[in-house]
Design an enzyme around this catalytic site. Sequence first.
Site, PDB file in Angstrom:
ATOM      1  N   ASP A  53      -7.205   6.285  10.790  1.00 28.08           N
ATOM      2  CA  ASP A  53      -7.896   6.819   9.632  1.00 28.08           C
ATOM      3  C   ASP A  53      -8.079   5.643   8.660  1.00 28.08           C
ATOM      4  O   ASP A  53      -7.321   4.661   8.731  1.00 28.08           O
ATOM      5  CB  ASP A  53      -7.054   7.928   8.984  1.00 28.08           C
ATOM      6  CG  ASP A  53      -7.722   8.480   7.731  1.00 28.08           C
ATOM      7  OD1 ASP A  53      -8.952   8.639   7.738  1.00 28.08           O
ATOM      8  OD2 ASP A  53      -6.996   8.753   6.757  1.00 28.08           O
TER       9      ASP A  53
ATOM     10  N   ASP B  51      -9.365   5.622   4.761  1.00 32.95           N
ATOM     11  CA  ASP B  51      -8.963   5.759   3.356  1.00 32.95           C
ATOM     12  C   ASP B  51      -7.545   6.319   3.278  1.00 32.95           C
ATOM     13  O   ASP B  51      -7.226   7.332   3.904  1.00 32.95           O
ATOM     14  CB  ASP B  51      -9.952   6.681   2.625  1.00 32.95           C
ATOM     15  CG  ASP B  51     -10.028   6.340   1.134  1.00 32.95           C
ATOM     16  OD1 ASP B  51      -9.844   5.169   0.776  1.00 32.95           O
ATOM     17  OD2 ASP B  51     -10.262   7.265   0.332  1.00 32.95           O
TER      18      ASP B  51
END
EC number: 3.1.3.41
Lengths: 308, 308
Positions: free
Chosen positions: A28, A30
């Site tokens: 992932d 952010d």
Amino acid sequence: MTTGSPTKISTKAIAQEFLDSFDTFLFDCDGVLWLGSHLLPSIKETLGLLNQLGKQLVFVTNNSTKSRAAYTKKFASFGIDVKEDQIFTSGYASAVYVRDFLKLEPGKDKVWVFGESGISEELALMGFESLGGVDPRLDEAFDHKTSPFLVNGLDPNVRCVVAGLDTKINYHRLAVSLQYLQQEDKVHFVGTNVDSTFPQKGFIFPGAGSCIASLACSSGRTPIYCGKPNINMLNTIVSAKNLDKSRCCMVGDRLNTDIRFGVEGKLGGTLLVLTGIETEERALENTADHPNPKFYADKLGDVYELTH
Amino acid sequence: MTTGSPTKISTKAIAQEFLDSFDTFLFDCDGVLWLGSHLLPSIKETLGLLNQLGKQLVFVTNNSTKSRAAYTKKFASFGIDVKEDQIFTSGYASAVYVRDFLKLEPGKDKVWVFGESGISEELALMGFESLGGVDPRLDEAFDHKTSPFLVNGLDPNVRCVVAGLDTKINYHRLAVSLQYLQQEDKVHFVGTNVDSTFPQKGFIFPGAGSCIASLACSSGRTPIYCGKPNINMLNTIVSAKNLDKSRCCMVGDRLNTDIRFGVEGKLGGTLLVLTGIETEERALENTADHPNPKFYADKLGDVYELTH
């Protein structure tokens, strides 16, 4: 869910074991690599180490507002070289779903987009014409007598509505999207991702899920979601990269999207980092509300810092 | 639900029986009295007859975009004289709920409005200061660094969010409303009405319920709804007018809002008119999906036409 007790990456030996356990790391972005426009500590070094060890890196984001091409620029702005084919956004996964699962025909079938340019750009790369989206005529106040999207009737070639986060959400966009969604037998309903909110600069703001919720309510329909933790996203990645799932690790900052994605997708492992919205307490608690990660760490950069 | 078979108002005798059965008639407006700006046939005559017979007339609408004062002007534009205290909108019912049930203090507690002027005008008449709503600064694109509603922090006196249909819905309004809703222990969440759509000129458009659904999703909260069919609306009317419910009839064009409102509110009777969104087949079908009306008619004006 018996996932065993999570192991904290807190010593050189554990960091080494973690590195040895996997060939592919799915990240992932952010909350894991950066917070908004601020790169987290030792990220460049960690990614460099993984590259050096011959690991495959894949970046998986539920952000549908940017295309994969736009994401490579974001990586480049941090001095990190990432190729477009290493990046999977929920907008791209939605476009893949439209092409490969719904089997819509590029050049013939069209897509009505409720969302930002990251969706329509990916659709265009596959040859799909899209309508709506960031079309500035949708910024005008809605009037059914003058809306250019209604006065001449709906476009009969639209076969799908793809909806995602839209910071230009307004009544015009909601009203026209609803007209297409009312063609229930003909027009599919795809949502980029289910996240109801996202954190930014100490605030929690409305996410894709809460934009899509309005359309789901007005149409009485439930969309097919393509982003994490939906298995559609993982299928897209596994098939594109020909991955051995047992040698993959999902790295994320959210238990109910990232870690669930890895656990339900039956990947070899998961790593929760605490630089996003979760706490050590939540990582360790035994509850039916969320899965537990295999590993967790204060930050991703610890993998590098502990081994150097 | 054993409501007996609905009786069609199709003869003079039945129309007379209908008139004799009730002292007070509660009318939905759009779809019953008018369609948009078009008055339906024999409406003036029917309302005139009821007045002549000494019946009490109350007008109950889930439209929160207009205040009661604005509604009297709409009636006047059709040549119908109706006083403000005969009109109950879902915006007014919400304001009553804020004052009488939540017991917020006018002059001290404030309300954040997500919706149109029909909500804030009713709140203002009760002495409540409201924020948000149609404030033109909310029409600007959202930026948390510059939004005048965030830069100096949230207003600590806001104790409630009232949300309704907002044709100026945008990300700025959704994002700031969410900040207030996140104060779960302090800020109440009231929805004007649950209707997910409304019909207009042959279209079905997004209604209050689908605007509110977005806020409910992002905040993870469920609002208290004040409009039909919620009992809050009926309580407001019964207490303001001191009504004998057994002598009241609800007249409407929607089974699941208007007729449900009358049946669940234990009014003496209900009349479904087929000038709105329902059909004779739906009125008669026996299903758990909706209640049946006591009476139904092709149009409200038949009550006058059959007796004259």
